[in-house]
Scaffold this motif. Sequence first.
Motif, PDB file in Angstrom:
ATOM      1  N   ALA A   1      72.567  99.685 116.610  1.00 38.01           N
ATOM      2  CA  ALA A   1      71.694  98.761 116.874  1.00 38.01           C
ATOM      3  C   ALA A   1      71.400  97.988 115.397  1.00 38.01           C
ATOM      4  O   ALA A   1      71.447  96.720 115.288  1.00 38.01           O
ATOM      5  N   VAL A   2      70.995  98.925 114.450  1.00 39.52           N
ATOM      6  CA  VAL A   2      70.556  98.296 113.249  1.00 39.52           C
ATOM      7  C   VAL A   2      71.680  97.874 112.371  1.00 39.52           C
ATOM      8  O   VAL A   2      71.527  96.587 111.679  1.00 39.52           O
ATOM      9  N   GLN A   3      72.745  98.235 112.515  1.00 39.83           N
ATOM     10  CA  GLN A   3      73.977  97.676 111.938  1.00 39.83           C
ATOM     11  C   GLN A   3      74.288  96.407 112.402  1.00 39.83           C
ATOM     12  O   GLN A   3      74.651  95.391 111.808  1.00 39.83           O
ATOM     13  N   ALA A   4      74.219  96.258 113.636  1.00 34.03           N
ATOM     14  CA  ALA A   4      74.280  95.002 114.245  1.00 34.03           C
ATOM     15  C   ALA A   4      73.255  93.840 114.029  1.00 34.03           C
ATOM     16  O   ALA A   4      73.862  92.723 113.681  1.00 34.03           O
ATOM     17  N   ALA A   5      72.209  94.276 113.619  1.00 32.93           N
ATOM     18  CA  ALA A   5      71.104  93.341 113.292  1.00 32.93           C
ATOM     19  C   ALA A   5      71.442  92.947 111.924  1.00 32.93           C
ATOM     20  O   ALA A   5      71.403  91.812 111.336  1.00 32.93           O
ATOM     21  N   ARG A   6      71.728  93.929 110.903  1.00 32.21           N
ATOM     22  CA  ARG A   6      72.325  93.620 109.489  1.00 32.21           C
ATOM     23  C   ARG A   6      73.463  92.700 109.434  1.00 32.21           C
ATOM     24  O   ARG A   6      73.323  91.701 108.661  1.00 32.21           O
ATOM     25  N   LYS A   7      74.301  92.918 110.306  1.00 30.67           N
ATOM     26  CA  LYS A   7      75.125  92.010 110.428  1.00 30.67           C
ATOM     27  C   LYS A   7      75.044  90.494 110.482  1.00 30.67           C
ATOM     28  O   LYS A   7      75.616  89.539 110.057  1.00 30.67           O
ATOM     29  N   MET A   8      74.343  90.430 111.687  1.00 30.15           N
ATOM     30  CA  MET A   8      73.810  89.060 112.018  1.00 30.15           C
ATOM     31  C   MET A   8      73.137  88.284 110.797  1.00 30.15           C
ATOM     32  O   MET A   8      73.277  87.085 110.476  1.00 30.15           O
ATOM     33  N   LEU A   9      72.257  89.356 110.091  1.00 34.29           N
ATOM     34  CA  LEU A   9      71.695  88.638 109.101  1.00 34.29           C
ATOM     35  C   LEU A   9      72.340  88.627 107.700  1.00 34.29           C
ATOM     36  O   LEU A   9      71.910  87.919 106.751  1.00 34.29           O
ATOM     37  N   SER A  10      73.709  89.045 107.730  1.00 38.97           N
ATOM     38  CA  SER A  10      74.460  88.941 106.537  1.00 38.97           C
ATOM     39  C   SER A  10      75.438  87.741 106.609  1.00 38.97           C
ATOM     40  O   SER A  10      76.379  87.604 105.716  1.00 38.97           O
ATOM     41  N   ARG A  11      75.315  86.720 107.771  1.00 41.54           N
ATOM     42  CA  ARG A  11      76.082  85.707 107.723  1.00 41.54           C
ATOM     43  C   ARG A  11      75.990  84.760 106.458  1.00 41.54           C
ATOM     44  O   ARG A  11      74.585  84.726 106.176  1.00 41.54           O
ATOM     45  N   GLU A  12      76.924  84.335 106.027  1.00 39.74           N
ATOM     46  CA  GLU A  12      76.717  83.383 104.661  1.00 39.74           C
ATOM     47  C   GLU A  12      75.995  82.069 105.106  1.00 39.74           C
ATOM     48  O   GLU A  12      75.089  81.538 104.396  1.00 39.74           O
ATOM     49  N   ARG A  13      76.139  81.346 106.449  1.00 30.60           N
ATOM     50  CA  ARG A  13      75.386  80.435 106.665  1.00 30.60           C
ATOM     51  C   ARG A  13      74.434  80.487 107.814  1.00 30.60           C
ATOM     52  O   ARG A  13      74.725  81.401 108.858  1.00 30.60           O
ATOM     53  N   ASN A  14      73.205  80.004 107.803  1.00 26.52           N
ATOM     54  CA  ASN A  14      72.508  80.057 108.916  1.00 26.52           C
ATOM     55  C   ASN A  14      72.011  81.429 109.712  1.00 26.52           C
ATOM     56  O   ASN A  14      72.181  81.599 110.789  1.00 26.52           O
ATOM     57  N   PRO A  15      71.472  82.277 108.889  1.00 23.27           N
ATOM     58  CA  PRO A  15      71.278  83.610 109.524  1.00 23.27           C
ATOM     59  C   PRO A  15      70.116  83.551 110.313  1.00 23.27           C
ATOM     60  O   PRO A  15      69.321  82.706 109.816  1.00 23.27           O
ATOM     61  N   PRO A  16      70.099  84.125 111.534  1.00 26.14           N
ATOM     62  CA  PRO A  16      68.922  83.971 112.280  1.00 26.14           C
ATOM     63  C   PRO A  16      67.643  84.798 111.954  1.00 26.14           C
ATOM     64  O   PRO A  16      67.230  85.517 112.990  1.00 26.14           O
ATOM     65  N   ILE A  17      67.239  84.646 110.923  1.00 27.44           N
ATOM     66  CA  ILE A  17      66.044  85.105 110.228  1.00 27.44           C
ATOM     67  C   ILE A  17      64.703  85.085 111.424  1.00 27.44           C
ATOM     68  O   ILE A  17      64.238  86.303 111.782  1.00 27.44           O
ATOM     69  N   ASP A  18      64.305  83.975 111.528  1.00 26.38           N
ATOM     70  CA  ASP A  18      63.254  83.635 112.598  1.00 26.38           C
ATOM     71  C   ASP A  18      63.532  84.208 113.941  1.00 26.38           C
ATOM     72  O   ASP A  18      62.186  84.869 114.617  1.00 26.38           O
ATOM     73  N   ILE A  19      64.532  84.162 114.484  1.00 29.33           N
ATOM     74  CA  ILE A  19      64.849  84.692 115.780  1.00 29.33           C
ATOM     75  C   ILE A  19      64.568  86.306 115.840  1.00 29.33           C
ATOM     76  O   ILE A  19      64.030  86.690 116.675  1.00 29.33           O
ATOM     77  N   MET A  20      65.287  86.876 114.567  1.00 31.26           N
ATOM     78  CA  MET A  20      65.095  88.203 114.653  1.00 31.26           C
ATOM     79  C   MET A  20      63.475  88.718 114.426  1.00 31.26           C
ATOM     80  O   MET A  20      63.112  89.443 115.173  1.00 31.26           O
ATOM     81  N   ILE A  21      62.850  88.010 113.645  1.00 28.48           N
ATOM     82  CA  ILE A  21      61.432  88.098 113.502  1.00 28.48           C
ATOM     83  C   ILE A  21      60.640  88.222 114.861  1.00 28.48           C
ATOM     84  O   ILE A  21      59.652  88.908 115.230  1.00 28.48           O
ATOM     85  N   ALA A  22      60.985  86.828 115.547  1.00 31.21           N
ATOM     86  CA  ALA A  22      60.244  86.645 116.838  1.00 31.21           C
ATOM     87  C   ALA A  22      60.503  87.739 117.861  1.00 31.21           C
ATOM     88  O   ALA A  22      59.800  88.106 118.675  1.00 31.21           O
ATOM     89  N   HIS A  23      61.491  88.664 117.765  1.00 32.43           N
ATOM     90  CA  HIS A  23      61.949  89.550 118.686  1.00 32.43           C
ATOM     91  C   HIS A  23      61.644  90.988 118.413  1.00 32.43           C
ATOM     92  O   HIS A  23      61.775  91.917 118.755  1.00 32.43           O
ATOM     93  N   GLY A  24      60.721  90.997 117.113  1.00 29.40           N
ATOM     94  CA  GLY A  24      59.986  92.158 116.884  1.00 29.40           C
ATOM     95  C   GLY A  24      60.898  93.035 115.957  1.00 29.40           C
ATOM     96  O   GLY A  24      60.764  94.343 116.124  1.00 29.40           O
ATOM     97  N   ILE A  25      62.173  92.468 115.415  1.00 32.26           N
ATOM     98  CA  ILE A  25      62.800  93.473 114.736  1.00 32.26           C
ATOM     99  C   ILE A  25      62.232  94.258 113.618  1.00 32.26           C
ATOM    100  O   ILE A  25      62.516  95.309 113.119  1.00 32.26           O
ATOM    101  N   VAL A  26      61.369  93.361 112.741  1.00 36.81           N
ATOM    102  CA  VAL A  26      60.784  94.007 111.363  1.00 36.81           C
ATOM    103  C   VAL A  26      60.283  94.963 111.846  1.00 36.81           C
ATOM    104  O   VAL A  26      60.529  96.039 110.712  1.00 36.81           O
ATOM    105  N   PRO A  27      59.218  95.303 112.491  1.00 44.18           N
ATOM    106  CA  PRO A  27      58.427  96.611 112.443  1.00 44.18           C
ATOM    107  C   PRO A  27      59.476  97.522 112.970  1.00 44.18           C
ATOM    108  O   PRO A  27      59.228  98.928 112.353  1.00 44.18           O
ATOM    109  N   LYS A  28      60.293  97.493 113.664  1.00 40.52           N
ATOM    110  CA  LYS A  28      61.114  98.352 114.115  1.00 40.52           C
ATOM    111  C   LYS A  28      62.147  99.113 113.011  1.00 40.52           C
ATOM    112  O   LYS A  28      62.561 100.189 112.817  1.00 40.52           O
ATOM    113  N   CYS A  29      62.574  97.840 112.211  1.00 37.01           N
ATOM    114  CA  CYS A  29      63.302  98.442 110.890  1.00 37.01           C
ATOM    115  C   CYS A  29      62.528  99.180 110.007  1.00 37.01           C
ATOM    116  O   CYS A  29      63.044 100.267 109.582  1.00 37.01           O
TER     117      CYS A  29
END
Length: 516
Positions: A84-112
């Motif tokens: 799960a965390v590797q999948a999150a990292r891959k989404m955020l490692s896109r060169e263009r338009n990483p979904p940072i705000d979407i990840m934050i809104a879904h509560g990813i940060v405290p879990k990481c």
Amino acid sequence: MPENDRMNAFKNHAKHETMRLRRQEVTVELRKNKKDDQMMKRRNIELDESLSPQKDAAQLESTLSLDQIVSGLSNPNAKIRFEAVQAARKMLSRERNPPIDIMIAHGIVPKCVELLGSFQEPDTQFEAAWTLTNIASGTTQQTKAVIDAGSIPCFVVLMSSPSTNVAEQAVWALGNIAGDGAEARDIVLEKNVVPAIMHLLSTELSLSCKRNVVWLISNLCRNKPPAVAFDHVRTLLPTVARLLNHDDSQVLSDTCWALSYITDDDNAKIQAVVEAGCVPRLCELLESKEPAIITPALRSVGNIVTGTDSQTDAVIASGAVAKLAKLLRYPKSSIVKEAAWTVSNITAGNPKQIQHIIDAGIIGDMIEVLARGDFKSQKEAAWAITNLTTGATSQQTLHVLNHYDFLKAFSDLLESKDVRVVKVVLQGILNLLIVADKVDGREAMCIKIEEIGGLDKLEALQNHENTEIYQRALTILDTYFADPDAETNTMKPAEQEGAFQFDAGSSGTPNGGFNF
């Protein structure tokens, strides 16, 4: 220290405030122009298989949905958490338009952040740290989400991780956080990151990790206002001084940037850099073959010579002046500009320091910049000339007048659209006229100024929209150019071969011109 003693310690007592404002004006502009020279934040978008602890998995595109990632991060099964965390990292490692705000809104940060404590699962720690690194590479609000989740103490602890990948990624994350601004930088410093850096640098590190550590150090010295607290600077300086002798260009570049940030402050911090023994090496690096090293080394040296006379002397004693002459001929205009700025800070010094500039023949290089450089470099060269005429002895000013043909290029800047440049040139012309007046050379100087078109430019400035410029031009015209017939012919000097000549009876000035 009593106030009078404190003021006497300043370079150019009477001019100190003017020069201080001058430095602030220039360094703000330099920061704006050079914001990309050293990245404040770096996003890890490389799927570097030597970095990833799960090579095969890292090669696969994530097939997990966002909901599956969110639930997987809290799953009691270690394998599912890792995926799960590797999948999150891959989404955020896109060169263009990483979904940072979407990840934050879904509560990813405290879990990481929670997963950073998975000491039995270094692969999971690494992926969580990488995910947070990329979130912290975003906007201030996105970085704030990482800070508010309590990540900084966790990253500081992970700098001592037995896993080199985890330790390096923790350093990278802290570099992004510290690079966000002064507030974030100070939060990182308050969490005992400096001792962790010292410990890490005492171990065997890969070049990649060392580069990240030095970049973190530079970001910890960066961002103002407010500047980094002096206690932190004092602690970091011995390490920074040692790193100046590293043989890697990226390490050297970031080390020089750190010193440029430290010296862009008060004289106490400049003195600490001088006492740490950094000046000789910084001056050596002015001869580097790499602009990425020259630029921050030159910025550091330029900042140091805005300090006290003894601090400027340390730069001169390290052989900087001859190196600055070469940089005034450098093919990159931004480096020429900063070299001219540095010279202008030396010519703002005392007559002994100005003499070093004259003896090195650097005036000729400066005049070449004044005549043919880009406008920003010409502006710095104009400051150098005016500063020289303000602080030099009459003999020094007359020597420059007699040996260098700069009046036309200098006075041509009176037509500039830059108000500050026009004011600087007006002051320089007034200084020259005052010196000429001292040796009864007023008329010769006025004739010369008229011959090169300077008088026309001065008269045109009487219509300038800026009141101060109008008044300065009018003062010069009224004082030196009004009613020339009133001057007696017996005191009129003749000009011969570029030097101002006088009759034997005129004030004792010898036939060699304005030479003593």
